[in-house]
Design an enzyme around this catalytic site. Structure first.
Site, PDB file in Angstrom:
ATOM      1  CG  ASP A 115      -0.243   0.046   2.521  1.00 35.71           C
ATOM      2  OD1 ASP A 115       0.967  -0.262   2.541  1.00 35.71           O
ATOM      3  OD2 ASP A 115      -0.877   0.379   3.529  1.00 35.71           O
ATOM      4  CD  GLU A 116       4.613   2.634   2.961  1.00 34.61           C
ATOM      5  OE1 GLU A 116       5.047   3.645   3.523  1.00 34.61           O
ATOM      6  OE2 GLU A 116       5.053   1.487   3.151  1.00 34.61           O
TER       7      GLU A 116
END
Lengths: 368, 384
Positions: free
Chosen positions: B95-96
């Site tokens: 998620d980054e």
């Protein structure tokens, strides 16, 4: 021992021995050539224990037979450098004396009993092939074998005898050569197939002697022996299983291109000028009666070369490592060539009559 | 992404919205919190905390078991949105990501506009919020993205760079672990501003080869490029252990897991690698890298693992020190263009089929859905 000999004949024989005798080896005795002087012949032999060669020198006059070892390279260089037609050799307890018109060399000898046994063809060959025919098979196959594959079997050339036909097959896993010849003298019994190191086969052409005649061949469970004229080569076989080559010879290539060998050779050489380690492939774009080769070396440049061919059918694009094609074009010695393809990720096939075929796998092309 | 796993759960199960949610393992065992929703964070819950502790802090929290397959599905959706803004997307985790939008400015407007548009697009298409940091380099962008969560958008203007950094705690310094922190603490360096007092030489004396990088980072200087996976020159996976590890079997399982990961990333991008690297940093900070090269470029887990385990075997014959960091990397890629095809199938068909099957299962059910034998044992020890 004491004898006189024809320098040139001796020189040729020594060259063949030097091709086998190791230059650097942990066993110094393997650097030696064995000189066995019999009543009317001199036998020279060398070995690296896997591969051995023995040559007869017949233009000799023997005063005293004998048997000794000297470093092959040293003796070969001496015999080469002298310009006498005839040289004399004589041994005392520890030295070999070579005498010409104005020169005298003394070379340290070693005990002949220490030398490994060089195999002989006890009860004659199993079959025989014409020398020229065998040379051609060697030239057509050895180049395609692997050099240092971990699949050891591919480092050798497969010999198969069926009826009166000898088939040699070599592959490095990316291309495959298959060449056939009729035997001059067939075997009475079944001959086992054998995987023969390329080095043993290349040695054939280095043997002294005339072009005519047959090569007698015997294959045992672990050795191949070849005799020609007064010379004999014996080699250990490569162990392992040769890949199932029949399965990879394409039967369905329906796009056939006919081309002049010289045209293709030139075009390949030019196109491969702009290939490099990372992009080895040359793109073959075949359309009606035209073949366009293109290559691209990142950050270097691009090349496009077109040549006329005979082709009718759907256009096809396929990539090849040019080296694999240059290799085969150099040994075919034919003016015209036919290449057959199926599609871009399937092998290409080159045939020369009934006796030679070459299968080469493409390199994948960018979809662009 | 903000509270990624928890946000997805709240999105998929409307009844969870507004409630404290803990995504993670079983509170009765040794499970840990993967993600705590912002509602739960107010009670002091945070990720990596033992689930039992989190429940004690916030008894009313709803505990949800992770659904990795769903999370990676959403992750893929988000990454494909990111791709619309620039091809230079470097994934950092599920998620980054880093985006280099230098080349997109003429087309899409200034970076702040792009960031706002990106947030809007992700919210519209997935229903999730994201925090974005806009800055001249990766280090600052990462810090900026963490400053105003959730749903943040922080822009670090190049001329206000030092001002934005100065008040931050030095724990935000990248690559500064436990030991670095305590050394700095001794020197009364608590913020970035404090850290400016140290000269480049002092940094080097304190931290050796890393000193120079720290010196640059506290000044907001970072010139590492954004490297998308597909043009990466290497792919690696490494971990710094919270506690130095002595157990060889445990280390072996960690690198098996890493090899598996790296191989999968290779396959996902249609790459094959020729060189395999094992990196081991001992407790005394000496770092050792060992490489081996395979004959044919490969993306097979089995082949890569053979190299890695061989390198590891050689290492363990001569080393005994506790390990602080361990990692597996691959490099020297060949993409399939210009690849020489083989006459005989030299690759191990079984191993390739296995890789394919495992990849398919993981794509559908998540990375934990199927694991190698050695990994499973470790998993049980974790109690997950």
């Amino acid at each position: 021992m004491k004898f006189r000999f024809n320098r040139e004949e001796m020189s040729d024989a020594l060259k063949a021995v030097c091709a086998v005798a190791a230059a650097r080896t942990p066993k110094p005795i393997l650097r030696c050539v064995r000189l066995e002087v019999q009543s009317d012949v001199l036998l020279l032999s060398g070995t690296d224990t896997e591969l051995s060669v023995r040559c007869a020198v017949t233009q000799v006059e023997v005063d005293e037979p004998g048997d000794t070892l000297v470093v092959a390279d040293t003796l070969s260089k001496i015999v080469n450098e002298c310009d006498d037609e005839i040289l004399n050799i004589e041994t005392d307890s520890s030295q070999l004396h070579i005498r010409g018109a104005g020169s005298h060399f003394q070379v340290v000898t070693q005990d002949a009993d220490e030398f490994p046994l060089v195999p002989t063809m006890e009860d004659g060959p199993d079959f025989a092939v014409e020398r020229d025919a065998l040379f051609r098979l060697v030239e057509w196959t050895v180049f395609a074998s692997a050099r240092e594959s971990t699949r050891y079997a591919m480092n050798g050339v497969l010999w198969e005898v069926e009826g009166d036909q000898l088939t040699l097959v070599a592959t490095d896993g990316r291309r495959l050569s298959l060449a056939k010849a009729k035997l001059a003298q067939a075997s009475k019994a079944k001959v086992p197939s054998a995987i023969v190191p390329g080095k043993a086969m290349s040695l054939l052409s280095r043997l002294p002697g005339s072009a005519a005649g047959n090569v007698g061949v015997k294959i045992t469970s672990n050795q191949l022996l070849m005799s020609i004229g007064g010379a004999m080569i014996s080699s250990s076989l490569v162990e392992g299983h040769f890949p199932k080559y029949q399965d990879v010879i394409p039967q369905d290539c329906d796009r056939i291109v006919e081309v002049k060998t010289a045209d293709l050779l030139g075009a390949l050489r030019r196109a491969s000028l702009l290939t490099n380690e990372e992009s080895k492939g040359v793109r073959f774009a075949i359309t009606d009666d035209s073949l366009t080769l293109s290559s691209r070396a990142p950050e270097q440049g691009e090349a496009t070369v077109s040549i006329p061919v005979k082709y009718k059918g759907e256009p096809v694009e396929i990539g090849f490592n040019p080296v694999f094609l240059l290799d085969v074009l150099r040994v075919t010695h034919a003016d015209d060539l036919s290449m057959a393809f199926k599609e871009a990720n399937r092998p290409g096939l080159i045939r020369l009559g009934q006796d030679f075929l070459y299968v080469v796998m493409p390199v994948s092309l960018a979809s662009a | 992404m903000d509270e990624f796993f928890a946000a997805i759960e709240q999105l998929d199960q409307p009844e969870l919205r507004g409630k404290p949610v803990l995504v993670g393992g079983d509170p009765k065992g040794r499970g840990v919190v993967s993600t705590a929703s912002y509602e739960a964070r107010r009670f002091g819950c945070h990720s990596a905390m033992p689930m039992a502790n989190a429940v004690r802090l916030c008894p009313q929290a709803v505990i949800v078991r992770p659904r990795i397959a769903r999370y990676s599905e959403v992750s893929q959706q988000v990454f494909s949105i990111l791709q619309q803004f620039t091809p230079l997307v470097e994934p950092l985790s599920i998620d980054e990501a880093f985006l280099d939008v230098t080349g997109s400015v003429r087309l899409l407007g200034p970076p702040e506009t792009i960031a706002a548009e990106l947030k809007r697009e992700i919210r519209e298409r997935t229903g999730l919020t994201v925090s974005v940091g806009v800055a001249p380099n990766k280090f600052l962008a990462k810090i900026a993205s963490d400053l105003r969560k959730p749903d943040g958008l922080v822009v670090v203007a190049p001329d206000r760079l030092q001002d934005s950094l100065n008040p931050l705690p030095i724990s935000r310094l990248w690559g500064a672990g436990r030991v670095t922190q305590s050394k700095l603490d001794h020197l009364h360096v608590h913020t970035f501003e404090d850290a400016l007092r140290l000269t480049e030489k002092e940094w080097q004396q304190l931290f050796g080869q890393h000193g120079e990088r720290f010196w640059s980072l506290v000044r907001g200087l970072d010139d590492r490029p954004v490297v998308p996976d597909r043009t990466a020159k290497s792919i690696s996976h490494e971990v710094t252990f919270p506690i130095d590890v002595v157990d060889f079997d445990h280390l072996r399982n960690v690198i098996l897991d890493q090899t598996d990961h790296v191989a999968r990333r290779l396959r996902r991008h249609g790459l094959a690698a020729r060189t395999v690297t094992l990196k081991i940093r001992s407790a005394d900070f000496t770092t050792l890298t060992r490489q081996s090269t395979v004959h044919e470029p490969t993306s097979e887990t089995e082949v890569l693992w053979r190299c890695v385990s061989e390198l590891f075997k050689v290492w363990r014959e001569s080393h005994r020190a506790p390990v602080r960091l361990i990692g597996v990397g691959v490099s020297h890629f060949s993409d399939h263009e210009g690849e020489q095809l083989n006459l005989f199938n030299t690759a191990n068909e079984g191993s390739q089929a296995l890789d394919h099957a495992v990849d398919t299962i993981r794509d559908r059910f998540g990375d934990q859905a199927i694991r190698r034998g050695g990994q499973v044992r470790d998993m049980n020890q974790d109690g997950t």
